[in-house]
Scaffold this motif. Sequence first.
Motif, PDB file in Angstrom:
ATOM      1  N   UNK A  59       0.832  -1.207   0.000  1.00 31.59           N
ATOM      2  CA  UNK A  59       0.000   0.000   0.000  1.00 31.59           C
ATOM      3  C   UNK A  59       0.862   1.251   0.000  1.00 31.59           C
ATOM      4  N   UNK A  60       0.478   2.216  -0.845  1.00 26.29           N
ATOM      5  CA  UNK A  60       1.107   3.537  -0.785  1.00 26.29           C
ATOM      6  C   UNK A  60       0.194   4.454   0.014  1.00 26.29           C
ATOM      7  N   UNK A  61       0.788   5.498   0.600  1.00 28.69           N
ATOM      8  CA  UNK A  61       0.014   6.455   1.395  1.00 28.69           C
ATOM      9  C   UNK A  61      -0.839   7.291   0.446  1.00 28.69           C
ATOM     10  N   UNK A  87       6.365  12.673   2.548  1.00 30.77           N
ATOM     11  CA  UNK A  87       6.445  12.415   1.113  1.00 30.77           C
ATOM     12  C   UNK A  87       5.803  11.103   0.685  1.00 30.77           C
ATOM     13  N   UNK A  88       5.702  10.139   1.623  1.00 28.94           N
ATOM     14  CA  UNK A  88       5.147   8.835   1.271  1.00 28.94           C
ATOM     15  C   UNK A  88       6.187   7.835   0.809  1.00 28.94           C
ATOM     16  N   UNK A  89       7.457   8.250   0.717  1.00 33.43           N
ATOM     17  CA  UNK A  89       8.515   7.345   0.313  1.00 33.43           C
ATOM     18  C   UNK A  89       9.662   7.399   1.313  1.00 33.43           C
ATOM     19  N   UNK A 140      10.696   6.003  -5.820  1.00 35.68           N
ATOM     20  CA  UNK A 140      10.152   7.266  -5.310  1.00 35.68           C
ATOM     21  C   UNK A 140       9.002   7.758  -6.177  1.00 35.68           C
ATOM     22  N   UNK A 141       9.137   7.641  -7.496  1.00 33.78           N
ATOM     23  CA  UNK A 141       8.075   8.085  -8.407  1.00 33.78           C
ATOM     24  C   UNK A 141       6.784   7.299  -8.202  1.00 33.78           C
ATOM     25  N   UNK A 142       6.930   6.044  -7.813  1.00 33.19           N
ATOM     26  CA  UNK A 142       5.750   5.211  -7.571  1.00 33.19           C
ATOM     27  C   UNK A 142       5.070   5.555  -6.253  1.00 33.19           C
ATOM     28  N   UNK A 143       5.827   6.103  -5.295  1.00 28.43           N
ATOM     29  CA  UNK A 143       5.331   6.210  -3.923  1.00 28.43           C
ATOM     30  C   UNK A 143       4.956   7.615  -3.490  1.00 28.43           C
TER      31      UNK A 143
END
Length: 396
Positions: free
Chosen positions: A4-6, A42-44, A69-72
């Motif tokens: 799961x991403x934020x 940032x979520x990553x 990072x681009x995905x998250x």
Amino acid sequence: MNYQVVPKQELKERVAKLQQLLEHLQYDGALLTQHVDLFYYSGTMQNSIMFIPKIGEPLLFVKKSMVRAKEETPFNIEALGSLKNLPEQLLKKGYLFRKVGIELDVLPYNQFVRIKKVFSDTQFYDLSPTIRLQRSIKSAYEIEMIRQSAQVAYDAMQAVPNLLRLGMTEVEFIAELERFIRVRGHIGQVRMRAYNQEIVLGMVVSGGSATVPSSFDGPAGGEGLTPAMPQGAGWKKIEKNEPILIDMAIAVNGYIVDQTRMAIIGELEKELEEAYQVSLHILKDTEKQAKPGTLWSQHYLNALKMAKEAGLEDYFMGFKEDQVKFLGHGVGLELDEWPVLAKGLDQPLEVGMVIAIEPKFTFPGKGVIGIENTYVVTEKGLESLSFAAEEIIKIP
């Protein structure tokens, strides 16, 4: 359980809140380097530096991995080459950085010296208290993540009678527990902000070994496996009629629930059984008293008073000189977040704060007795996020 991403909106709201605080402090922005704070905003957790201006979009400078990072993260990304080029990259984006907040509580000194040298015209200020206070107020999303951890903690306690065997070593028992929670989403790491404070899952210890003091800032120690990790589960075999402390910090999607339950194979002696009832009494009284606006310190002082009235003051939260001076601590992405229910911390509880409350008693040579739940502060008071049964797990 899925990767799961934020949620994007969650991250944007966190950044917007920090920007309001930066505006109030009259800082041009925040420069973040610590991986947990990076993840929060940032979520990553990729190797990066984040600049959050007081107005405008934040920017993430990533060293590795750009792909991850681009995905998250939903925010703009640039490659981080040499640190010395960072001011120029910010200038090209039109960012001001004359007065900047930075996490001085966790930033290594040599790294700070490098940053100061690169940002030669910038004044840096410690933003750590601001960040920690913001992070102490959990969103609905964060509380849901903690609830997921609490479900795994509940399932683990249900499994204890099947995992615990007479004569197994402490490390065998904690290994069984760790496998159980790992395959259900525990990330395998319990993060702490404090310098040189480390923990492996928690304090799963039995009898007198639980009372062996350690450097860990908690009421239970444990001999550990080696001087290289001198705390927690060790080589001792679990015996009949001795208290088994199961204090576990479980983190699903990174968010921690801290929970303690007791188990025993056989019967617990009367003195320890009575101490457990005092622990429960302190916990339930704190549940009633801890409302928004009450001071962090008053709950520790009240618990200390109750322990003294029960004749257990010398055993409360450790034994004599090894006692720790708190009743509870904040949990979230780290195990040692704010608030801390301790003497001298006279700040008020606020709605959304999440606290692990752990009244415990240490009886040298016999064991550590107590209980711990994780709570969220609501407008009406504390709501327990832990829901495992509070009775001692008794195995014939």
